[in-house]
Design a protein around this motif. Structure first.
Motif, PDB file in Angstrom:
ATOM      1  N   GLN A  39       0.824  -1.198   0.000  1.00  0.00           N
ATOM      2  CA  GLN A  39       0.000   0.000   0.000  1.00  0.00           C
ATOM      3  C   GLN A  39       0.865   1.259   0.000  1.00  0.00           C
ATOM      4  N   LEU A  40       1.914   1.253   0.816  1.00  0.00           N
ATOM      5  CA  LEU A  40       2.829   2.389   0.811  1.00  0.00           C
ATOM      6  C   LEU A  40       3.586   2.483  -0.510  1.00  0.00           C
ATOM      7  N   GLY A  41       3.810   1.326  -1.138  1.00  0.00           N
ATOM      8  CA  GLY A  41       4.526   1.306  -2.407  1.00  0.00           C
ATOM      9  C   GLY A  41       3.769   1.967  -3.534  1.00  0.00           C
ATOM     10  N   ARG A  42       2.457   2.162  -3.352  1.00  0.00           N
ATOM     11  CA  ARG A  42       1.684   2.859  -4.384  1.00  0.00           C
ATOM     12  C   ARG A  42       1.965   4.356  -4.387  1.00  0.00           C
ATOM     13  N   VAL A  43       2.698   4.817  -3.376  1.00  0.00           N
ATOM     14  CA  VAL A  43       3.093   6.229  -3.312  1.00  0.00           C
ATOM     15  C   VAL A  43       4.542   6.307  -3.788  1.00  0.00           C
ATOM     16  N   PRO A  44       4.787   6.707  -5.045  1.00  0.00           N
ATOM     17  CA  PRO A  44       6.157   6.659  -5.580  1.00  0.00           C
ATOM     18  C   PRO A  44       7.133   7.530  -4.808  1.00  0.00           C
ATOM     19  N   GLN A  45       6.651   8.589  -4.190  1.00  0.00           N
ATOM     20  CA  GLN A  45       7.550   9.461  -3.429  1.00  0.00           C
ATOM     21  C   GLN A  45       8.204   8.716  -2.269  1.00  0.00           C
ATOM     22  N   LEU A  46       7.446   7.810  -1.645  1.00  0.00           N
ATOM     23  CA  LEU A  46       7.998   7.087  -0.502  1.00  0.00           C
ATOM     24  C   LEU A  46       9.139   6.168  -0.907  1.00  0.00           C
ATOM     25  N   TYR A  47       9.032   5.545  -2.087  1.00  0.00           N
ATOM     26  CA  TYR A  47      10.119   4.688  -2.551  1.00  0.00           C
ATOM     27  C   TYR A  47      11.421   5.472  -2.672  1.00  0.00           C
ATOM     28  N   SER A  48      11.359   6.673  -3.258  1.00  0.00           N
ATOM     29  CA  SER A  48      12.579   7.462  -3.433  1.00  0.00           C
ATOM     30  C   SER A  48      13.113   7.931  -2.085  1.00  0.00           C
ATOM     31  N   LEU A  49      12.224   8.205  -1.130  1.00  0.00           N
ATOM     32  CA  LEU A  49      12.673   8.626   0.192  1.00  0.00           C
ATOM     33  C   LEU A  49      13.327   7.471   0.945  1.00  0.00           C
ATOM     34  N   PHE A  50      12.755   6.272   0.838  1.00  0.00           N
ATOM     35  CA  PHE A  50      13.389   5.103   1.451  1.00  0.00           C
ATOM     36  C   PHE A  50      14.769   4.865   0.840  1.00  0.00           C
ATOM     37  N   ALA A  51      14.887   5.097  -0.466  1.00  0.00           N
ATOM     38  CA  ALA A  51      16.171   4.920  -1.141  1.00  0.00           C
ATOM     39  C   ALA A  51      17.206   5.909  -0.622  1.00  0.00           C
ATOM     40  N   VAL A  52      16.774   7.141  -0.330  1.00  0.00           N
ATOM     41  CA  VAL A  52      17.697   8.130   0.230  1.00  0.00           C
ATOM     42  C   VAL A  52      18.264   7.620   1.552  1.00  0.00           C
ATOM     43  N   THR A  53      17.400   7.098   2.417  1.00  0.00           N
ATOM     44  CA  THR A  53      17.844   6.594   3.717  1.00  0.00           C
ATOM     45  C   THR A  53      18.828   5.449   3.555  1.00  0.00           C
ATOM     46  N   PHE A  54      18.508   4.501   2.667  1.00  0.00           N
ATOM     47  CA  PHE A  54      19.408   3.366   2.443  1.00  0.00           C
ATOM     48  C   PHE A  54      20.754   3.837   1.914  1.00  0.00           C
ATOM     49  N   VAL A  59      13.961  13.967   4.824  1.00  0.00           N
ATOM     50  CA  VAL A  59      13.328  12.691   4.494  1.00  0.00           C
ATOM     51  C   VAL A  59      12.197  12.394   5.469  1.00  0.00           C
ATOM     52  N   ASN A  60      12.447  12.550   6.770  1.00  0.00           N
ATOM     53  CA  ASN A  60      11.425  12.240   7.770  1.00  0.00           C
ATOM     54  C   ASN A  60      10.203  13.145   7.634  1.00  0.00           C
ATOM     55  N   ALA A  61      10.450  14.442   7.378  1.00  0.00           N
ATOM     56  CA  ALA A  61       9.323  15.360   7.204  1.00  0.00           C
ATOM     57  C   ALA A  61       8.511  15.004   5.964  1.00  0.00           C
ATOM     58  N   LEU A  62       9.199  14.613   4.891  1.00  0.00           N
ATOM     59  CA  LEU A  62       8.504  14.261   3.646  1.00  0.00           C
ATOM     60  C   LEU A  62       7.794  12.918   3.757  1.00  0.00           C
ATOM     61  N   VAL A  63       8.396  11.968   4.472  1.00  0.00           N
ATOM     62  CA  VAL A  63       7.721  10.690   4.704  1.00  0.00           C
ATOM     63  C   VAL A  63       6.393  10.931   5.408  1.00  0.00           C
ATOM     64  N   ARG A  64       6.405  11.816   6.393  1.00  0.00           N
ATOM     65  CA  ARG A  64       5.156  12.128   7.091  1.00  0.00           C
ATOM     66  C   ARG A  64       4.137  12.763   6.146  1.00  0.00           C
ATOM     67  N   ALA A  76       5.371   3.483   7.991  1.00  0.00           N
ATOM     68  CA  ALA A  76       6.248   4.184   7.054  1.00  0.00           C
ATOM     69  C   ALA A  76       7.600   4.474   7.700  1.00  0.00           C
ATOM     70  N   PHE A  77       7.597   4.987   8.918  1.00  0.00           N
ATOM     71  CA  PHE A  77       8.866   5.290   9.574  1.00  0.00           C
ATOM     72  C   PHE A  77       9.627   4.020   9.932  1.00  0.00           C
ATOM     73  N   SER A  78       8.924   2.934  10.212  1.00  0.00           N
ATOM     74  CA  SER A  78       9.602   1.676  10.508  1.00  0.00           C
ATOM     75  C   SER A  78      10.233   1.082   9.257  1.00  0.00           C
ATOM     76  N   PHE A  79       9.543   1.157   8.114  1.00  0.00           N
ATOM     77  CA  PHE A  79      10.156   0.712   6.868  1.00  0.00           C
ATOM     78  C   PHE A  79      11.384   1.565   6.560  1.00  0.00           C
ATOM     79  N   ASN A  80      11.285   2.857   6.833  1.00  0.00           N
ATOM     80  CA  ASN A  80      12.432   3.734   6.623  1.00  0.00           C
ATOM     81  C   ASN A  80      13.590   3.338   7.534  1.00  0.00           C
ATOM     82  N   SER A  81      13.279   2.969   8.776  1.00  0.00           N
ATOM     83  CA  SER A  81      14.305   2.520   9.709  1.00  0.00           C
ATOM     84  C   SER A  81      14.912   1.195   9.257  1.00  0.00           C
ATOM     85  N   SER A  82      14.102   0.323   8.641  1.00  0.00           N
ATOM     86  CA  SER A  82      14.633  -0.926   8.101  1.00  0.00           C
ATOM     87  C   SER A  82      15.637  -0.657   6.996  1.00  0.00           C
ATOM     88  N   MET A  83      15.364   0.358   6.164  1.00  0.00           N
ATOM     89  CA  MET A  83      16.301   0.716   5.105  1.00  0.00           C
ATOM     90  C   MET A  83      17.619   1.221   5.693  1.00  0.00           C
TER      91      MET A  83
END
Length: 404
Positions: free
Chosen positions: A210-225, A328-333, A344-351
């Protein structure tokens, strides 16, 4: 004081203690394995166990963060914060009673399993802070974690000489327990558990889709990784690189440690200021500029001729890095659907944990083919690609949306 400021102050302390506690053991882990209670003597065996024990925390953290994110959306961020804080305090104290490497590895893996203080803190701050102060709050919260990461090894080294290895675990556990008590009494969260229970009980995998349907979140997770991958990757090689530039063994450990922590020092100072700037000009702009700036600073590091040059560009790079995680955190929110902030923040923490795991491994392999300088250049290229991806998914789409 407004409640969101109280929350921020207490969670800054918590972030400092958690990250400090996680890194405090770095300077003496190998020595602890040689102590009388554990008693390893083979140097290769000691080095192998030290690496495995340190990595064990990140492996289980990567796997279990999404679970705690799902539960935080159901039961509240504060509950997950306290679960993690008190749990890690107990595990840290138990490490002081370990009598074999297996005990330490098991406890580090348990610690990673129950961890989640950082995403819970970020999620709680994002929910309680006014939108116009979000960047400042995220930057300030990050500075607490960075301060703990930088000062943890330094404090750990001092305490190991002063009070011995085992008391450090007891002291760290006590401080984590105290920080959790502080959060229990002072931190407040507006969370309607009855309302949350009315929402669909989505599985972890379904939630990720469901979060993956938001393309912005994918790029933000990539930034964290990529941030963790590119910054942690060269770290095991930094002493060798400093030795190569320094040309002598005099004060080598000091210079290696100083250069390794330089980016963190400037990051800690710059993060709140860039967070405040992002509140005025937009998180997308600060994120894009920070990615390009950090990418460019890798290049002169690969070409440094002296330790002073390397140190200078590490300090400059840290300034740009200070604009990444708060943005990244502000945009994820902003882009996360309501009711899924914890996930969302936990997936970001996993990255982030994944970057901590893979970075040193890939960095070591790449350096064998290209040299240490090649690791910096590859990191630069990855940051530039990520900046283009961010521009495509965030800046361009926001511009189109505004024009329409």
């Amino acid at each position: 004081m407004e409640q969101w400021k109280k929350n921020l102050a207490v969670l800054w302390i918590g972030q400092f203690l958690v990250m400090g506690g996680m890194t405090m053991i770095i300077p003496f882990m190998s020595l602890y394995l040689q102590s009388d209670r554990i008693g390893l003597t083979n140097q290769h065996e000691i080095a192998t166990w030290a690496g495995i024990i340190f990595a064990g925390n990140f492996v289980t953290a990567f796997l279990f963060q999404p679970l705690w994110g799902k539960l935080s959306d159901q039961y509240g961020r504060k509950m997950m914060l306290l679960r993690s804080g008190f749990g890690m305090a107990i595990v840290m104290i138990l490490m002081g009673f370990a009598t074999s490497p297996w005990h330490l590895l098991l406890l580090r893996m348990v610690n990673g399993t129950i961890s989640g203080f950082n995403p819970a803190a970020v999620s709680l701050i994002s929910a309680s802070t006014p939108k116009e102060r979000m960047g400042f709050a995220m930057g300030t919260l990050q500075s607490g974690g960075i301060a703990g990461t930088i000062l943890g090894p330094f404090i750990g080294g001092l305490l190991a000489d002063a009070i011995g290895y085992r008391p450090i675990f007891y002291l760290t556990g006590a401080l984590l327990f105290a920080a959790s008590l502080l959060a229990f009494f002072i931190v407040r969260e507006r969370f309607d558990r009855a309302q949350a229970a009315k929402g669909p009980n989505v599985s972890i995998i379904a939630g990720f889709r469901q979060l993956g349907r938001v393309p912005q979140l994918y790029s933000l997770f990539a930034v964290t990784f990529l941030l963790q991958f590119a910054m942690i990757g060269p770290m095991p090689l930094m002493p060798l690189y400093v030795q190569q530039l320094h040309g002598t063994s005099v004060n080598l450990a000091f210079w290696a440690g100083f250069v390794g922590s330089a980016a963190g020092l400037s990051n800690m100072v710059a993060a709140p200021m860039l967070g405040r700037l992002s509140d005025r000009i937009g998180q997308e702009r600060v994120l894009g500029i920070s990615l390009i700036g950090a990418a460019l600073m890798f290049i002169p590091q690969a070409m440094a001729g002296t330790v002073w040059q390397l140190l200078l560009f590490r300090l400059l790079q840290g300034i740009f890095l200070g604009g990444l995680i708060p943005s990244v955190n502000a945009l994820v929110r902003r882009f996360t659907p309501d009711g899924m902030e914890g996930r969302a923040f936990s997936f970001n923490s996993s990255m982030l944990a994944l970057g901590n795991m893979i970075g040193p491994i890939v960095g070591g392999l790449v350096s064998g083919w290209t040299g240490i300088g090649g690791v910096f250049l590859i990191s630069s290229g990855l940051f530039i690609l990520n900046a283009l991806w961010v521009r495509k998914t965030l800046v361009v789409k926001q511009t189109i949306k505004g024009a329409s």
